[in-house]
Scaffold this motif. Structure first.
Motif, short mmCIF file in Angstrom:
data_model
loop_
_atom_site.label_atom_id
_atom_site.label_comp_id
_atom_site.label_asym_id
_atom_site.label_seq_id
_atom_site.Cartn_x
_atom_site.Cartn_y
_atom_site.Cartn_z
N ASP A 72 59.43 53.50 -55.72
CA ASP A 72 60.74 54.12 -55.55
C ASP A 72 61.03 55.15 -56.64
OD1 ASP A 72 61.47 52.89 -53.19
OD2 ASP A 72 62.43 51.19 -54.18
N ILE A 73 60.52 54.90 -57.85
CA ILE A 73 60.71 55.87 -58.93
C ILE A 73 60.05 57.19 -58.54
CG2 ILE A 73 60.20 56.41 -61.35
CD1 ILE A 73 60.15 53.41 -61.90
N ALA A 74 58.85 57.09 -58.00
CA ALA A 74 58.12 58.30 -57.60
C ALA A 74 58.80 59.00 -56.42
CB ALA A 74 56.69 57.94 -57.24
N ILE A 75 59.26 58.24 -55.45
CA ILE A 75 59.91 58.82 -54.28
C ILE A 75 61.19 59.56 -54.66
CG2 ILE A 75 61.15 58.25 -52.14
CD1 ILE A 75 59.06 56.06 -51.66
N ASN A 76 61.93 59.01 -55.61
CA ASN A 76 63.24 59.56 -55.95
C ASN A 76 63.20 60.67 -57.00
OD1 ASN A 76 64.65 57.85 -54.17
ND2 ASN A 76 64.61 56.19 -55.66
N ALA A 77 62.02 60.95 -57.55
CA ALA A 77 61.93 62.04 -58.53
C ALA A 77 62.27 63.37 -57.87
CB ALA A 77 60.52 62.08 -59.13
N LYS A 78 62.91 64.26 -58.61
CA LYS A 78 63.36 65.53 -58.05
C LYS A 78 62.22 66.55 -57.99
CE LYS A 78 68.13 64.98 -59.63
NZ LYS A 78 69.22 65.55 -60.47
N GLY A 79 62.38 67.50 -57.07
CA GLY A 79 61.43 68.61 -57.00
C GLY A 79 60.61 68.59 -55.73
N SER A 80 60.12 69.76 -55.33
CA SER A 80 59.31 69.86 -54.12
C SER A 80 57.96 70.53 -54.37
CB SER A 80 60.07 70.66 -53.04
OG SER A 80 60.34 71.99 -53.49
N ARG A 81 57.82 71.21 -55.51
CA ARG A 81 56.55 71.87 -55.81
C ARG A 81 55.91 71.17 -57.01
NH1 ARG A 81 55.28 76.41 -53.16
NH2 ARG A 81 53.90 77.02 -54.87
N TYR A 82 55.29 71.93 -57.91
CA TYR A 82 54.58 71.32 -59.03
C TYR A 82 55.51 70.68 -60.05
CZ TYR A 82 50.48 73.72 -57.21
OH TYR A 82 49.46 74.14 -56.40
N GLU A 83 56.78 71.12 -60.08
CA GLU A 83 57.73 70.51 -61.02
C GLU A 83 57.97 69.04 -60.70
OE1 GLU A 83 60.48 71.68 -57.66
OE2 GLU A 83 58.61 72.41 -58.55
N TYR A 84 57.74 68.66 -59.45
CA TYR A 84 57.92 67.26 -59.07
C TYR A 84 57.06 66.32 -59.91
CZ TYR A 84 57.00 62.97 -56.49
OH TYR A 84 56.81 61.65 -56.15
N GLU A 85 55.83 66.72 -60.20
CA GLU A 85 54.93 65.84 -60.95
C GLU A 85 55.43 65.62 -62.38
OE1 GLU A 85 50.53 66.09 -59.27
OE2 GLU A 85 51.25 68.07 -59.88
N ILE A 86 56.04 66.64 -62.99
CA ILE A 86 56.63 66.47 -64.31
C ILE A 86 57.84 65.55 -64.24
CG2 ILE A 86 57.94 67.66 -66.13
CD1 ILE A 86 54.94 67.96 -66.43
N ASN A 87 58.69 65.78 -63.24
CA ASN A 87 59.88 64.92 -63.09
C ASN A 87 59.48 63.47 -62.82
OD1 ASN A 87 61.93 66.82 -63.55
ND2 ASN A 87 61.76 67.60 -61.46
N MET A 88 58.44 63.29 -62.01
CA MET A 88 57.95 61.93 -61.75
C MET A 88 57.53 61.27 -63.06
SD MET A 88 54.42 60.61 -60.05
CE MET A 88 54.41 61.53 -58.52
N LEU A 89 56.79 62.02 -63.89
CA LEU A 89 56.31 61.47 -65.15
C LEU A 89 57.48 61.16 -66.10
CD1 LEU A 89 53.71 60.73 -66.61
CD2 LEU A 89 53.60 63.08 -67.47
N LEU A 90 58.46 62.04 -66.14
CA LEU A 90 59.64 61.80 -66.98
C LEU A 90 60.40 60.57 -66.50
CD1 LEU A 90 60.93 65.47 -67.39
CD2 LEU A 90 59.99 64.03 -69.21
N ASP A 91 60.54 60.41 -65.20
CA ASP A 91 61.24 59.24 -64.66
C ASP A 91 60.45 57.96 -64.90
OD1 ASP A 91 63.20 60.96 -63.83
OD2 ASP A 91 62.73 60.86 -61.70
N PHE A 92 59.13 58.03 -64.76
CA PHE A 92 58.31 56.87 -65.09
C PHE A 92 58.50 56.47 -66.55
CE2 PHE A 92 55.06 57.65 -61.53
CZ PHE A 92 55.48 56.54 -60.82
N THR A 93 58.51 57.46 -67.44
CA THR A 93 58.61 57.20 -68.88
C THR A 93 59.91 56.48 -69.23
OG1 THR A 93 57.27 59.16 -69.31
CG2 THR A 93 58.48 58.26 -71.17
N LYS A 94 60.99 56.82 -68.51
CA LYS A 94 62.28 56.17 -68.76
C LYS A 94 62.27 54.70 -68.36
CE LYS A 94 64.87 60.41 -67.73
NZ LYS A 94 65.78 61.04 -66.74
N ALA A 95 61.44 54.36 -67.36
CA ALA A 95 61.54 53.04 -66.75
C ALA A 95 60.39 52.09 -67.08
CB ALA A 95 61.64 53.19 -65.22
#
Length: 232
Positions: A165-188
């Motif tokens: 769910d963390i990965a699904i809810n990360a923002k972005g649709s292009r390559y920025e999504y992978e950074i946001n996913m990583l940032l959200d993972f790091t928080k949790a």
């Protein structure tokens, strides 16, 4: 390590025949492979049709970006497969060696509460735009999170069903999504990294990454994340 289902998710846009070999090798190693065709033109149908012998291929009518393709695949996985499973994301161009995919998966399956990323060791002979871009994002990641990673731009990542769910809810649709996913993972959760081979096919000329536009979007995510963190 419990008996986890092995899922490999591959976003693909205008792929060459390397995709066929990747899906075949992963299938032969007992992975269930999901490929997302991110709106490729009809001339690439023959590649996807061949890959369909070894993978579930989901087609998007329009190209909406790597992040959108990954999220589409993750939503499909969440709706289609029972726990427990571990998902490993793999690039479609052959830059991830199968042995590294397996190592990243196995490490993540061993630590199902964490995310594991495959860390490349970028050296002077690697494309300069990749080295510079990764150095900048590594620095901004450390400034933003206080944590240190050696390869924030790697597409080889693995995580369990408990983190999907963390990965699904990360923002972005292009390559920025992978950074946001990583940032959200790091928080949790805990982020682990293991070394993988650095591979560039034809000096990375096949990439669909737009150096200036996509880089600007990626870097802006750190600024936005920092502001949101201050508001909290």
């Amino acid at each position: 390590m419990d008996n986890r289902k092995k899922l490999a998710l591959i976003p693909a846009y205008m792929p060459d025949e390397a995709l066929i070999e990747i899906t075949k090798e992963l299938h032969n190693r007992d992975f269930t492979v999901i490929v997302i065709d991110d709106g490729s033109q009809s001339e690439y149908d023959k590649v996807f049709n061949k890959a369909e012998e070894f993978a579930k291929v989901i087609r998007c009518k329009k190209n909406k970006g790597k992040g959108n393709a990954l999220k589409k695949g993750l939503r499909f996985i969440k709706a289609s497969y029972a726990f427990p499973y571990t998902v490993v994301t793999v690039d479609a161009d052959g830059q991830h060696r199968i042995k590294d995919v397996i190592n990243v998966f196995n490490y993540a399956a061993k630590y199902p509460g964490d995310v594991v990323i495959g860390c490349r060791n970028l050296e002077k002979d690697d494309p300069i735009k990749s080295r510079i871009g990764n150095s900048i994002t590594n620095f901004l990641y450390k400034v933003t999170t206080g944590a240190r990673l050696n390869d924030t731009q790697t597409g080889l990542r693995a995580f369990s069903d408990s983190s999907i769910d963390i990965a699904i809810n990360a923002k972005g649709s292009r390559y920025e999504y992978e950074i946001n996913m990583l940032l959200d993972f790091t928080k949790a959760i805990n982020v682990r990294e293991i070394p993988i081979e650095t591979v560039y096919i034809d000096k990375n000329r096949s990439t669909h990454f737009r150096p200036f536009k996509d880089s600007a979007i990626i870097y802006s995510q750190f600024f936005t994340n920092k502001l949101n963190k201050k508001k909290e």
